[in-house]
Design a protein around this motif. Structure first.
Motif, PDB file in Angstrom:
ATOM      1  N   SER A  94     -14.570  50.128  28.444  1.00 43.59           N
ATOM      2  CA  SER A  94     -15.305  49.288  29.385  1.00 43.59           C
ATOM      3  C   SER A  94     -14.685  47.895  29.371  1.00 43.59           C
ATOM      4  CB  SER A  94     -16.795  49.217  29.010  1.00 43.59           C
ATOM      5  OG  SER A  94     -16.957  48.651  27.713  1.00 43.59           O
ATOM      6  N   THR A  95     -15.089  47.046  30.306  1.00 41.58           N
ATOM      7  CA  THR A  95     -14.541  45.692  30.405  1.00 41.58           C
ATOM      8  C   THR A  95     -15.656  44.655  30.413  1.00 41.58           C
ATOM      9  OG1 THR A  95     -14.531  45.787  32.820  1.00 41.58           O
ATOM     10  CG2 THR A  95     -12.531  46.515  31.697  1.00 41.58           C
ATOM     11  N   ASN A  96     -15.261  43.389  30.294  1.00 39.70           N
ATOM     12  CA  ASN A  96     -16.186  42.247  30.367  1.00 39.70           C
ATOM     13  C   ASN A  96     -17.293  42.299  29.323  1.00 39.70           C
ATOM     14  OD1 ASN A  96     -14.839  41.113  32.650  1.00 39.70           O
ATOM     15  ND2 ASN A  96     -15.872  42.616  33.952  1.00 39.70           N
ATOM     16  N   ASN A  97     -16.963  42.794  28.159  1.00 42.04           N
ATOM     17  CA  ASN A  97     -17.931  42.774  27.059  1.00 42.04           C
ATOM     18  C   ASN A  97     -17.897  41.401  26.374  1.00 42.04           C
ATOM     19  OD1 ASN A  97     -18.760  45.808  26.738  1.00 42.04           O
ATOM     20  ND2 ASN A  97     -16.546  45.828  26.975  1.00 42.04           N
ATOM     21  N   THR A  98     -19.007  41.022  25.789  1.00 41.65           N
ATOM     22  CA  THR A  98     -19.051  39.773  25.032  1.00 41.65           C
ATOM     23  C   THR A  98     -19.072  40.083  23.545  1.00 41.65           C
ATOM     24  OG1 THR A  98     -21.483  39.722  25.151  1.00 41.65           O
ATOM     25  CG2 THR A  98     -20.261  38.531  26.862  1.00 41.65           C
ATOM     26  N   PHE A  99     -18.372  39.245  22.785  1.00 43.10           N
ATOM     27  CA  PHE A  99     -18.368  39.369  21.332  1.00 43.10           C
ATOM     28  C   PHE A  99     -18.610  37.972  20.790  1.00 43.10           C
ATOM     29  CE2 PHE A  99     -17.084  39.961  17.049  1.00 43.10           C
ATOM     30  CZ  PHE A  99     -17.159  41.321  16.783  1.00 43.10           C
ATOM     31  N   ALA A 100     -19.768  37.762  20.211  1.00 40.90           N
ATOM     32  CA  ALA A 100     -20.161  36.427  19.775  1.00 40.90           C
ATOM     33  C   ALA A 100     -19.373  36.005  18.546  1.00 40.90           C
ATOM     34  CB  ALA A 100     -21.654  36.390  19.477  1.00 40.90           C
ATOM     35  N   PRO A 101     -18.821  34.786  18.551  1.00 41.40           N
ATOM     36  CA  PRO A 101     -18.108  34.302  17.357  1.00 41.40           C
ATOM     37  C   PRO A 101     -19.080  34.023  16.220  1.00 41.40           C
ATOM     38  CG  PRO A 101     -18.311  32.547  18.986  1.00 41.40           C
ATOM     39  CD  PRO A 101     -18.813  33.797  19.639  1.00 41.40           C
ATOM     40  N   GLU A 102     -18.597  34.169  15.013  1.00 40.66           N
ATOM     41  CA  GLU A 102     -19.407  33.847  13.837  1.00 40.66           C
ATOM     42  C   GLU A 102     -19.380  32.344  13.606  1.00 40.66           C
ATOM     43  OE1 GLU A 102     -19.462  34.484   8.961  1.00 40.66           O
ATOM     44  OE2 GLU A 102     -17.851  35.362  10.190  1.00 40.66           O
ATOM     45  N   ASP A 103     -20.541  31.736  13.483  1.00 37.47           N
ATOM     46  CA  ASP A 103     -20.620  30.316  13.139  1.00 37.47           C
ATOM     47  C   ASP A 103     -20.350  30.156  11.647  1.00 37.47           C
ATOM     48  OD1 ASP A 103     -21.395  28.938  15.644  1.00 37.47           O
ATOM     49  OD2 ASP A 103     -23.135  30.250  15.524  1.00 37.47           O
ATOM     50  N   ILE A 104     -19.400  29.301  11.325  1.00 39.80           N
ATOM     51  CA  ILE A 104     -18.973  29.172   9.935  1.00 39.80           C
ATOM     52  C   ILE A 104     -18.453  27.755   9.701  1.00 39.80           C
ATOM     53  CG2 ILE A 104     -16.623  29.965  10.418  1.00 39.80           C
ATOM     54  CD1 ILE A 104     -16.687  31.464   7.727  1.00 39.80           C
ATOM     55  N   SER A 105     -18.536  27.283   8.474  1.00 37.18           N
ATOM     56  CA  SER A 105     -18.021  25.958   8.129  1.00 37.18           C
ATOM     57  C   SER A 105     -16.602  26.081   7.580  1.00 37.18           C
ATOM     58  CB  SER A 105     -18.933  25.272   7.113  1.00 37.18           C
ATOM     59  OG  SER A 105     -19.068  26.063   5.942  1.00 37.18           O
ATOM     60  N   ILE A 106     -15.861  24.985   7.633  1.00 31.90           N
ATOM     61  CA  ILE A 106     -14.449  24.988   7.225  1.00 31.90           C
ATOM     62  C   ILE A 106     -14.275  25.487   5.795  1.00 31.90           C
ATOM     63  CG2 ILE A 106     -12.474  23.508   6.689  1.00 31.90           C
ATOM     64  CD1 ILE A 106     -13.136  21.823   9.091  1.00 31.90           C
ATOM     65  N   ASP A 107     -15.152  25.068   4.893  1.00 29.27           N
ATOM     66  CA  ASP A 107     -14.978  25.408   3.483  1.00 29.27           C
ATOM     67  C   ASP A 107     -15.138  26.893   3.193  1.00 29.27           C
ATOM     68  OD1 ASP A 107     -17.738  24.652   4.187  1.00 29.27           O
ATOM     69  OD2 ASP A 107     -18.210  25.207   2.124  1.00 29.27           O
ATOM     70  N   LEU A 108     -15.702  27.650   4.146  1.00 29.93           N
ATOM     71  CA  LEU A 108     -15.900  29.095   3.937  1.00 29.93           C
ATOM     72  C   LEU A 108     -14.829  29.940   4.625  1.00 29.93           C
ATOM     73  CD1 LEU A 108     -19.796  29.371   4.305  1.00 29.93           C
ATOM     74  CD2 LEU A 108     -18.427  29.205   2.206  1.00 29.93           C
ATOM     75  N   ILE A 109     -13.894  29.298   5.294  1.00 30.42           N
ATOM     76  CA  ILE A 109     -12.840  30.033   6.000  1.00 30.42           C
ATOM     77  C   ILE A 109     -11.672  30.267   5.047  1.00 30.42           C
ATOM     78  CG2 ILE A 109     -11.273  30.064   7.966  1.00 30.42           C
ATOM     79  CD1 ILE A 109     -13.155  28.081   9.346  1.00 30.42           C
ATOM     80  N   THR A 110     -11.422  31.527   4.742  1.00 30.32           N
ATOM     81  CA  THR A 110     -10.309  31.904   3.874  1.00 30.32           C
ATOM     82  C   THR A 110      -9.490  32.992   4.555  1.00 30.32           C
ATOM     83  OG1 THR A 110     -11.454  33.705   2.724  1.00 30.32           O
ATOM     84  CG2 THR A 110     -11.804  31.459   1.881  1.00 30.32           C
ATOM     85  N   ALA A 111      -8.405  33.394   3.914  1.00 31.18           N
ATOM     86  CA  ALA A 111      -7.566  34.464   4.448  1.00 31.18           C
ATOM     87  C   ALA A 111      -8.320  35.782   4.554  1.00 31.18           C
ATOM     88  CB  ALA A 111      -6.322  34.636   3.583  1.00 31.18           C
ATOM     89  N   LEU A 112      -9.434  35.915   3.839  1.00 31.97           N
ATOM     90  CA  LEU A 112     -10.237  37.140   3.921  1.00 31.97           C
ATOM     91  C   LEU A 112     -10.907  37.290   5.285  1.00 31.97           C
ATOM     92  CD1 LEU A 112     -11.921  37.113   0.380  1.00 31.97           C
ATOM     93  CD2 LEU A 112      -9.942  38.452   1.140  1.00 31.97           C
TER      94      LEU A 112
END
Length: 284
Positions: free
Chosen positions: A136-154
């Motif tokens: 199907s097309t035009n689906n929405t995928f909500a981004p995860e709200d996150i802070s900088i300190d929790l963003i890792t290569a994982l």
């Protein structure tokens, strides 16, 4: 009467000849992709980490997901990002185009390659016509709200949104990349707690020559990394919403050639010893 009949006969022969010369184009055969066993993105990741190296997939397998970043804005080329309920993955295609953000797809994995590139998991050598089936097309995928300190290569390849951030002061008024020389550049985001993270933009991106916004706000990105060093990829310039006032960042700009002490938001403090009058000098 004979002349009229003969003319009619010749005309009929001409029409017949033209009809016989007309080429009938065959309809190209539709690629029939079989139903297969299904793996999640997390299972693909576990498989690659267990086996190690490059896996040339010969099994009848598929993976489903929603495309969270495509090539439309030029920040990636022959690359897309896909996410399911277990994780996300970078998909490298043999040719560009045909798959767009919001497409729900099944990727038929037979004939593709599962590997890591600079530490990032990827499904490589994907043929849009032979390996990808749109659900199907035009689906929405909500981004995860996150802070900088929790963003890792994982969090690699995942779609995120960071709120209450700004680009550091020295980069305000600069461009995201060099669109004239087609040079990719890194810019630095910061939050009010002093955490920072790189935002990398290709010189081929449609917004390469856009100016870094002065205010603070939010930004939507895909998480990537280069052998563990995290860097963010912007999907679209429209997903940068930085119209609020700047907060007091930790990194500021100082022009040491202006002969002044307090320009560039610098403040002088006396922390020990007798009072000292700060001065500038050109001495090396």
């Amino acid at each position: 009467k004979r002349y009229i009949l003969n003319s009619t006969f010749v005309l009929a022969l001409g029409v017949l000849a033209l009809s016989s010369c007309k080429k009938e184009y065959d309809t190209p055969p539709l690629e029939e992709i079989p139903e297969t066993d299904v793996m999640t993105i997390d299972e693909l990741r576990t498989w690659q980490e267990t086996e190690g190296g490059v896996i040339s997939i010969q099994e009848e397998l598929s993976v489903y997901g929603i495309i969270t970043m495509d090539e439309t804005d030029g920040n990636v080329y022959k690359n897309i990002y896909m996410q399911d309920h277990t994780g996300a993955v970078n998909v490298r295609m043999l040719s560009g185009g045909g798959v767009y953000q919001g497409d729900s797809v099944r990727i038929y994995l037979k004939g593709t390659i599962l590997s890591k590139y600079n530490g990032v998991l990827q499904i490589d050598s994907v043929d849009v016509d032979k390996n990808i089936i749109k659900q199907s097309t035009n689906n929405t995928f909500a981004p995860e709200d996150i802070s900088i300190d929790l963003i890792t290569a994982l969090k690699e390849s995942e779609l995120i949104r960071i709120n209450d951030v700004q680009f550091i002061k020295p980069e305000v008024g600069q461009t995201f990349a060099d669109g004239e020389e087609l040079i990719s550049l890194d810019r630095i985001l910061e939050d009010a707690d002093g955490n920072t993270i790189k935002v990398r933009t290709s010189g081929y991106a449609a917004f390469a020559d856009q100016l870094i916004p002065e205010g603070s706000g939010s930004i939507v990105c895909i998480v990537s990394h280069f052998n563990g060093e995290v860097q963010l990829l912007i999907r679209s310039f429209s997903e940068i919403a930085m119209t609020s006032d700047r907060f007091s960042g930790l990194l500021i700009a100082k022009d040491f050639d202006d002969g002044e002490i307090t320009t560039g938001d610098w403040i002088t403090y006396q922390v020990a010893g007798p009072e000292i009058k700060w001065e500038t000098s050109s001495a090396g």
